[in-house]
Design an enzyme around this catalytic site. Sequence first.
Site: not given
Length: 330
Positions: A93, A189, A233, A235, A275, A278
Site C-alpha cells: 500500500d 485517509h 480512504g 472507511s 481500501n 481506519s
Amino acid sequence: MVSYKELGLVNTREGFKKAMDGGYAIPAFNFNNMEQLQAIVAACVETRSPVILQVSSGARKYANQTLLRYMAQGAVEYAKELGLNIPITLHLDHGDSFELCKSCIDMGFSSVMIDGSHLSYDENVALTKKVVEYARQYDVTVEGELGVLAGVEDEVSAEHHTYTRPEEVEDFVGKTGVDSLAISIGTSHGANKFKPEQCTRNAQGVLVPPPLRFDILDEIMKKIPGFPIVLHGSSSVPQQYVEIINSNGGTLKDAIGIPEEELRRAATSSVCKINIDSDGRLAMTAKVREVFAKSPAEFDPRKYLGPARDELKALYKHKTINVLGSANRV
Ligand code: G3H
Ligand code: 13P
Ligand code: ZN
C-alpha cells in the site's frame, strides 16, 4: 527471490476482471499483526469473498518483512483449513519508491502500489512505468495513482486534496502500463475525513459529509472504459465505535467517514478495490477500551485482543456482505 505463486497468492488481474463484470469491489484491508490477519481471513472465508491483504511501508517496518511473507503464506493455509481456498493477494500500500516496490516483489508480494501522486505528472509517469517494467517480469500487478487525497496517516499525509483530472487518465494508463488506477474523488485517509463545517445535518441532527464526486468518476470511466479503479480512504468511521472509545476514556473528536451507501454505489461501477484501514483500527480500539474499562485488572493480552479480533471479524463480514458486495463471489 521468493515468488508469490509459491506462497499460494494471486495477483489482482483475474479478481478485478470478475469484480468489474460482477459489479462489486474487492476489499483491501490493511494489516500488521496476527489478530488482524485472523479476522480478515476468517471473515472472508465465512462470507466467501476474495481479499487483498494490504501492507503499508510503516506496517512492513513494524511487522518485519520476513515475518509478513510467512504470515501471508500462513493466511493462504489458514483459509484452506477453514474450508475455502479464497483468492488472496498480498499488496504493498502506498509504495513511495522503486526500491521499496522491488523489495516487496522480491519478497513475495503479488501486487504493489507505486504512489507517485505527489510528484509532477511526468515524474509520476516515469516512476510508475519503471515499477511496471520490473513487476511485469514476475507477473506482479501494479496500482498507480493520479490525484491527491486529503487526510493524515502515519506516512501518508496531504493537507488538501486534488481531484483526479479525467483528461489525464488515458495518457497515464497508456504510458505506464498500470493494471489499476487509484483516483481522488473526495475520499480521504484517516478517521477525520471532513471538518464539521464541510458537512450538513440531516433531520436527525446527524452530520452528513459532502458527497463523493461521482461526476468525476463517470468522466474517468468514459475515458478508460472497463479499466479497474481503486478507492483509497474508504472507511465509514462507524459512530458506535467512536462513542464506545470516547465513553471509555478516548478523546476522538469530529471523526467522520464516507457513508456506506456511497461506497455501495461506487462498488457497482469500475471501482474494483476499496481500501479500508481506519475502521478496523476503530473497531479494535473500541473493544480494547471496553474490556479495560470493565476489567481493569485484566493483563492477559488474549483477553482484550481476542474480543478485538472478534469485533474486527464482524466488521469485515459486514463490509463484504453489505458494502462492497464481494460476499458469495468465490
Ligand atoms: O493509507 C494508509 C494506510 O491506512 C496505512 O497507514 O501508514 O499508518 O500504516 P499507516
Ligand atoms: P482509511 O483511512 O479510510 O481506512 O483508508 C485506508 C487506505 O486508503 C489505505 O491505503
Ligand atoms: Zn490509501
